[in-house]
Design a protein around this motif. Sequence first.
Motif, PDB file in Angstrom:
ATOM      1  N   LYS A  94      -8.712   9.084   6.826  1.00 14.43           N
ATOM      2  CA  LYS A  94      -7.757   8.193   6.144  1.00 14.43           C
ATOM      3  C   LYS A  94      -6.338   8.359   6.688  1.00 14.43           C
ATOM      4  O   LYS A  94      -5.367   8.371   5.936  1.00 14.43           O
ATOM      5  N   THR A  95      -6.221   8.489   8.018  1.00 13.64           N
ATOM      6  CA  THR A  95      -4.909   8.658   8.631  1.00 13.64           C
ATOM      7  C   THR A  95      -4.687   7.637   9.735  1.00 13.64           C
ATOM      8  O   THR A  95      -5.632   7.100  10.319  1.00 13.64           O
ATOM      9  N   ILE A 145       0.446   9.128   8.957  1.00 14.23           N
ATOM     10  CA  ILE A 145       0.432   8.662   7.580  1.00 14.23           C
ATOM     11  C   ILE A 145      -0.981   8.747   7.026  1.00 14.23           C
ATOM     12  O   ILE A 145      -1.942   8.365   7.707  1.00 14.23           O
ATOM     13  N   LYS A 146      -1.106   9.245   5.816  1.00 15.30           N
ATOM     14  CA  LYS A 146      -2.404   9.294   5.147  1.00 15.30           C
ATOM     15  C   LYS A 146      -2.374   8.361   3.950  1.00 15.30           C
ATOM     16  O   LYS A 146      -1.426   8.356   3.166  1.00 15.30           O
ATOM     17  N   SER A 147      -3.447   7.553   3.806  1.00 12.31           N
ATOM     18  CA  SER A 147      -3.539   6.621   2.692  1.00 12.31           C
ATOM     19  C   SER A 147      -5.004   6.316   2.426  1.00 12.31           C
ATOM     20  O   SER A 147      -5.789   6.105   3.360  1.00 12.31           O
ATOM     21  N   ASP A 148      -5.381   6.294   1.176  1.00 11.85           N
ATOM     22  CA  ASP A 148      -6.768   5.988   0.821  1.00 11.85           C
ATOM     23  C   ASP A 148      -7.179   4.606   1.315  1.00 11.85           C
ATOM     24  O   ASP A 148      -8.357   4.367   1.604  1.00 11.85           O
ATOM     25  N   GLU A 156       0.848  -1.188   0.000  1.00 12.40           N
ATOM     26  CA  GLU A 156       0.000   0.000   0.000  1.00 12.40           C
ATOM     27  C   GLU A 156       0.891   1.249   0.000  1.00 12.40           C
ATOM     28  O   GLU A 156       2.027   1.221   0.479  1.00 12.40           O
ATOM     29  N   LYS A 157       0.364   2.341  -0.536  1.00 10.36           N
ATOM     30  CA  LYS A 157       1.137   3.581  -0.583  1.00 10.36           C
ATOM     31  C   LYS A 157       0.488   4.639   0.307  1.00 10.36           C
ATOM     32  O   LYS A 157      -0.736   4.724   0.394  1.00 10.36           O
ATOM     33  N   GLY A 158       1.313   5.418   0.978  1.00  9.26           N
ATOM     34  CA  GLY A 158       0.809   6.495   1.813  1.00  9.26           C
ATOM     35  C   GLY A 158       1.745   7.693   1.779  1.00  9.26           C
ATOM     36  O   GLY A 158       2.832   7.638   1.197  1.00  9.26           O
ATOM     37  N   THR A 183       6.699   9.886   0.505  1.00  4.91           N
ATOM     38  CA  THR A 183       5.872   8.726   0.183  1.00  4.91           C
ATOM     39  C   THR A 183       6.413   7.508   0.910  1.00  4.91           C
ATOM     40  O   THR A 183       7.627   7.295   0.973  1.00  4.91           O
ATOM     41  N   ILE A 205      -6.730   3.222   4.081  1.00  5.68           N
ATOM     42  CA  ILE A 205      -7.088   3.168   5.500  1.00  5.68           C
ATOM     43  C   ILE A 205      -8.596   3.155   5.702  1.00  5.68           C
ATOM     44  O   ILE A 205      -9.111   2.537   6.643  1.00  5.68           O
TER      45      ILE A 205
END
Length: 241
Positions: A78-79, A32-35, A13-15, A104, A37
Amino acid sequence: MGIVESIMKKVLEKGIITQKTKLSQSVYKIRIKSDSISNIEFIPGHFLRLGVGIGKDDIPMKDKVRSYSVWDIDRNHKTMDLAIATHGNGIGTKWVENCKPQDTIHFKWKKGKFTIDQSADSYLMIGDLSALSHLYIINRNLPKEKHVESIIYSQNINELFTDVDGTKPFQFYQMQLNPYNEIIDNLQGLINKMQGRKMVYIAGDSRICIALNNYFRKNLNWKTEQIKTKPFWNPNKKGLE
């Protein structure tokens, strides 16, 4: 970047790091923010496998990933937050000291078994600085009527930071490394306060996890299902969770 790393980046996954805050002399909070989540089936006590050495050819492949506890999670925004201690000179320490907002990151979830269990009436939390955020999120998600006792220790008590809401729900102790005897000296008084079905979470130094697991089973006759242990580090190894 090699072929294996290219594959890793595609499957992980990418964040984005959105915040980096120093909590104490050696501990940083990383947000960290990632869709991804927003859709995760998260249970308090889950870990992240975080790629801390991707893109660095001088780092062996086995050292490119480290595991960290999720301290807090907000699906709506989304964090998620990590609290990472920087003791030592390992790759994880170097990464957290040098990372910055807008970097990233790549990660995957590691669920494991050291997660919240609401089946007991009373809980005892035992751990060092490395385990604090993990025990915080479990404690924070227990029903309010549960009784919780604790022994959270550090050589420098000022390193032990507050929870995400600014509270200190645990009892902090200043103890040296591997303080088995000191912990045992404090145990019985705490256990006497615990009613109903009891459970203990033990985390951090692998030596303490092993020694206390044996003590609870052999000296106190606790059943295996009452004892949860998780070694986060070992003084003789590198990269242990």
